[in-house]
Design a protein around this motif. Structure first.
Motif, PDB file in Angstrom:
ATOM      1  N   GLN A 288      33.978  16.889 -45.220  1.00 34.23           N
ATOM      2  CA  GLN A 288      34.784  16.739 -43.710  1.00 34.23           C
ATOM      3  C   GLN A 288      34.106  17.547 -42.865  1.00 34.23           C
ATOM      4  OE1 GLN A 288      38.720  17.007 -43.661  1.00 34.23           O
ATOM      5  NE2 GLN A 288      39.586  15.695 -44.583  1.00 34.23           N
ATOM      6  N   MET A 289      33.505  18.551 -42.748  1.00 37.71           N
ATOM      7  CA  MET A 289      32.760  19.309 -41.830  1.00 37.71           C
ATOM      8  C   MET A 289      31.802  18.997 -41.835  1.00 37.71           C
ATOM      9  SD  MET A 289      33.694  23.357 -42.901  1.00 37.71           S
ATOM     10  CE  MET A 289      33.203  24.399 -41.591  1.00 37.71           C
ATOM     11  N   ALA A 290      30.892  18.479 -42.578  1.00 37.69           N
ATOM     12  CA  ALA A 290      29.881  17.798 -42.757  1.00 37.69           C
ATOM     13  C   ALA A 290      29.596  15.938 -41.674  1.00 37.69           C
ATOM     14  CB  ALA A 290      28.915  17.439 -44.213  1.00 37.69           C
ATOM     15  N   SER A 291      30.612  15.332 -42.094  1.00 36.14           N
ATOM     16  CA  SER A 291      30.864  14.630 -41.363  1.00 36.14           C
ATOM     17  C   SER A 291      31.262  14.466 -39.501  1.00 36.14           C
ATOM     18  CB  SER A 291      31.785  14.227 -42.419  1.00 36.14           C
ATOM     19  OG  SER A 291      32.094  13.552 -44.140  1.00 36.14           O
ATOM     20  N   LYS A 292      31.407  15.286 -39.746  1.00 38.48           N
ATOM     21  CA  LYS A 292      32.003  15.245 -37.922  1.00 38.48           C
ATOM     22  C   LYS A 292      30.453  16.175 -37.801  1.00 38.48           C
ATOM     23  CE  LYS A 292      34.377  19.183 -34.359  1.00 38.48           C
ATOM     24  NZ  LYS A 292      35.904  19.778 -34.762  1.00 38.48           N
ATOM     25  N   GLN A 293      29.677  16.620 -38.028  1.00 38.23           N
ATOM     26  CA  GLN A 293      28.710  17.505 -38.010  1.00 38.23           C
ATOM     27  C   GLN A 293      27.174  15.707 -37.885  1.00 38.23           C
ATOM     28  OE1 GLN A 293      26.881  20.554 -40.204  1.00 38.23           O
ATOM     29  NE2 GLN A 293      28.569  21.500 -39.461  1.00 38.23           N
ATOM     30  N   ALA A 294      27.360  14.786 -38.525  1.00 38.09           N
ATOM     31  CA  ALA A 294      26.851  14.017 -38.461  1.00 38.09           C
ATOM     32  C   ALA A 294      26.675  13.371 -37.733  1.00 38.09           C
ATOM     33  CB  ALA A 294      26.691  13.184 -40.069  1.00 38.09           C
ATOM     34  N   PHE A 295      28.044  12.842 -37.563  1.00 40.18           N
ATOM     35  CA  PHE A 295      29.382  11.807 -37.146  1.00 40.18           C
ATOM     36  C   PHE A 295      29.976  11.773 -36.069  1.00 40.18           C
ATOM     37  CE2 PHE A 295      29.187  10.765 -41.993  1.00 40.18           C
ATOM     38  CZ  PHE A 295      27.597  10.004 -42.429  1.00 40.18           C
ATOM     39  N   GLY A 296      30.368  13.069 -35.756  1.00 42.09           N
ATOM     40  CA  GLY A 296      30.751  13.120 -34.293  1.00 42.09           C
ATOM     41  C   GLY A 296      32.103  13.953 -34.243  1.00 42.09           C
ATOM     42  N   ALA A 297      32.496  14.246 -33.394  1.00 43.34           N
ATOM     43  CA  ALA A 297      34.240  14.891 -33.418  1.00 43.34           C
ATOM     44  C   ALA A 297      34.817  14.242 -33.976  1.00 43.34           C
ATOM     45  CB  ALA A 297      34.613  16.171 -32.779  1.00 43.34           C
ATOM     46  N   ASP A 298      34.672  12.847 -34.099  1.00 42.12           N
ATOM     47  CA  ASP A 298      36.131  12.642 -34.324  1.00 42.12           C
ATOM     48  C   ASP A 298      36.250  11.450 -36.065  1.00 42.12           C
ATOM     49  OD1 ASP A 298      33.948  10.890 -33.423  1.00 42.12           O
ATOM     50  OD2 ASP A 298      35.683   9.467 -32.370  1.00 42.12           O
ATOM     51  N   LYS A 299      34.618  12.025 -36.645  1.00 46.30           N
ATOM     52  CA  LYS A 299      34.305  11.230 -37.473  1.00 46.30           C
ATOM     53  C   LYS A 299      34.590  12.097 -38.696  1.00 46.30           C
ATOM     54  CE  LYS A 299      33.264   7.247 -36.075  1.00 46.30           C
ATOM     55  NZ  LYS A 299      34.044   6.265 -35.607  1.00 46.30           N
ATOM     56  N   ALA A 300      35.542  13.278 -38.596  1.00 47.48           N
ATOM     57  CA  ALA A 300      35.593  14.058 -40.201  1.00 47.48           C
ATOM     58  C   ALA A 300      35.748  13.436 -41.012  1.00 47.48           C
ATOM     59  CB  ALA A 300      35.882  15.579 -39.540  1.00 47.48           C
ATOM     60  N   THR A 301      36.863  12.717 -40.985  1.00 48.93           N
ATOM     61  CA  THR A 301      37.323  11.793 -42.259  1.00 48.93           C
ATOM     62  C   THR A 301      36.186  10.734 -42.483  1.00 48.93           C
ATOM     63  OG1 THR A 301      39.212  10.776 -40.826  1.00 48.93           O
ATOM     64  CG2 THR A 301      39.274  12.686 -41.733  1.00 48.93           C
ATOM     65  N   ALA A 302      35.003  10.372 -41.565  1.00 50.01           N
ATOM     66  CA  ALA A 302      34.082   8.957 -41.812  1.00 50.01           C
ATOM     67  C   ALA A 302      34.067   8.766 -43.983  1.00 50.01           C
ATOM     68  CB  ALA A 302      32.953   9.226 -41.002  1.00 50.01           C
ATOM     69  N   MET A 303      33.982  10.626 -44.817  1.00 53.59           N
ATOM     70  CA  MET A 303      33.646   9.886 -45.891  1.00 53.59           C
ATOM     71  C   MET A 303      34.534  10.272 -46.644  1.00 53.59           C
ATOM     72  SD  MET A 303      30.237   9.775 -45.832  1.00 53.59           S
ATOM     73  CE  MET A 303      29.970   9.831 -47.987  1.00 53.59           C
ATOM     74  N   ASP A 304      35.840  10.018 -46.609  1.00 50.27           N
ATOM     75  CA  ASP A 304      37.136  10.169 -47.141  1.00 50.27           C
ATOM     76  C   ASP A 304      36.971   9.512 -48.632  1.00 50.27           C
ATOM     77  OD1 ASP A 304      37.698  13.100 -46.272  1.00 50.27           O
ATOM     78  OD2 ASP A 304      39.758  12.875 -45.686  1.00 50.27           O
ATOM     79  N   ALA A 305      37.122   8.609 -47.689  1.00 50.21           N
ATOM     80  CA  ALA A 305      37.531   7.105 -49.012  1.00 50.21           C
ATOM     81  C   ALA A 305      36.270   6.512 -49.735  1.00 50.21           C
ATOM     82  CB  ALA A 305      36.877   5.778 -48.112  1.00 50.21           C
ATOM     83  N   PHE A 306      34.485   7.801 -49.609  1.00 57.15           N
ATOM     84  CA  PHE A 306      33.844   8.078 -51.179  1.00 57.15           C
ATOM     85  C   PHE A 306      34.219   8.729 -52.096  1.00 57.15           C
ATOM     86  CE2 PHE A 306      31.485   6.043 -47.021  1.00 57.15           C
ATOM     87  CZ  PHE A 306      31.202   5.325 -47.640  1.00 57.15           C
ATOM     88  N   THR A 307      35.700   9.817 -51.656  1.00 59.95           N
ATOM     89  CA  THR A 307      36.000  10.754 -52.200  1.00 59.95           C
ATOM     90  C   THR A 307      37.514  10.328 -53.328  1.00 59.95           C
ATOM     91  OG1 THR A 307      37.283  11.569 -51.137  1.00 59.95           O
ATOM     92  CG2 THR A 307      35.352  11.734 -50.748  1.00 59.95           C
ATOM     93  N   VAL A 308      36.766  10.826 -54.776  1.00 60.45           N
ATOM     94  CA  VAL A 308      38.108  10.918 -55.926  1.00 60.45           C
ATOM     95  C   VAL A 308      38.457  11.677 -56.809  1.00 60.45           C
ATOM     96  CG1 VAL A 308      37.423   8.329 -56.582  1.00 60.45           C
ATOM     97  CG2 VAL A 308      36.144  10.248 -57.616  1.00 60.45           C
TER      98      VAL A 308
END
Length: 335
Positions: free
Chosen positions: A155-175
């Motif tokens: 989530q921290m990496a997602s925030k850095q890569a996609f923006g402050a409001d995108k921390a959960t952008a990768m959550d849908a891929f996780t199991v």
């Protein structure tokens, strides 16, 4: 005497359904839990060399240890909450979650760090070079969605890569999946899992497989080395068992000294205990990796706590790392 148990999520549920053992001052049985990977090497040495029993006996306490094995931190936290566990060990994510959750009641805190080491996001998808390249057919296995240190780092990496409001952008891929199963799923090629955010030695074994490569390094996300594995407990156990707690810290200190002075012996003990497919030379190399620090002193814990708080994943934050740990860490120059 040692008792060993490995708990899958289903078995952990059965444990929690059982009657909790009564708490006793200066307990005669200490129940400890850890997960999989070389990040738990100090505890493996404590277990295999009976170091807790040794140091407890030196202070006049004859104890039995019961060692449990979990695939994720959430199960250990539930065992702590139900009184079925004394000392839990895992990634820092579950510690921060349960610390924030119990500040006003059970007061669960960290007892000591075990190691600082990098965590790698590995993938078998040749098209994936960055987080932005993950697509609909990809699944990222990690110990526990949202709460594990791997999930929080993602989530921290997602925030850095996609923006402050995108921390959960990768959550849908996780199991959620334990490291051994995730490694088999990724390297076997017969699973929906196309990536694994793991830890040593699993990420090292995956790197040896043709077609699997690294996408992300947690040290890059945090801006340097950080604590990976840590031990935590409830205030009731620590306050009611000061001598056992001292014995545990002494045992941990002896295991750390063995790792520093005789990595070959430490490697042999760990390999035998874990039935590792790695060679002795490979395990020694992991132990002596220049990025790995075997220390009880916490490192870069506050960035995780601050992120969890800002994201609403925990309801509180800390101004100093020492708020998250018992005075077992008093005098340490942590961060």
């Amino acid at each position: 005497m040692k008792i060993h148990k490995t708990l899958t999520p289903w078995a952990a549920a059965l444990l929690l359904a059982s009657t909790a053992w009564p708490a006793l001052a200066e307990v005669s049985t200490v129940r400890l839990a850890k997960q999989f990977g070389i990040g738990y090497l100090p505890l493996t040495l404590v277990e295999e060399l009976d170091l807790l029993e040794k140091h407890a006996a030196a202070s006049g306490h004859e104890i039995t240890t019961e060692w449990l094995r979990f695939t994720g931190g959430s199960g250990m936290n539930e065992a702590l909450l139900s009184g079925n566990l004394d000392l839990a060990a895992g990634g820092t994510g579950p510690l921060f979650t349960i610390w924030a959750r119990t500040r006003e009641n059970l007061k669960i805190k960290g007892v000591a760090a075990l190691a600082s080491m990098p965590l790698h996001l590995m993938t078998s998808n040749p098209e994936v070079k960055t987080l932005a390249d993950f697509g609909q057919g990809d699944k990222i296995a990690l110990p526990a969605v949202k709460t594990s240190i791997q999930a929080v780092t993602l989530q921290m990496a997602s925030k850095q890569a996609f923006g402050a409001d995108k921390a959960t952008a990768m959550d849908a891929f996780t199991v959620s999946m334990g490291h051994p199963d995730a490694q088999l799923a990724l390297t076997g090629g017969q699973s929906e899992v196309t990536a694994h955010f793991g830890s040593p030695p699993f990420q090292n074994l995956e790197a040896k497989v043709e077609g699997i490569h690294k996408v992300l390094d947690s040290y890059d996300v945090l801006g340097g080395s950080h604590t990976f594995t840590v031990v935590w407990a409830a205030d009731k156990f620590i306050s009611e068992n000061p001598e056992i707690t001292k014995a545990f810290m002494a045992a941990l200190g002896e295991s750390m000294e063995l790792i520093r002075t005789d990595p070959e012996k430490a490697a042999e003990i760990w390999m035998a205990a874990e039935r590792s497919p790695l060679s002795r030379e490979e395990v020694v190399a992991l132990i002596q990796d220049e990025q790995t620090v075997w220390t009880t002193t916490p490192e870069r814990t506050l960035p995780y706590v601050e992120f969890l708080s800002e994201s609403g994943l925990i309801k509180t934050s800390a101004e100093d790392w020492s708020e998250i740990f018992f005075d077992t860490m008093s005098g340490k120059e942590g961060s």
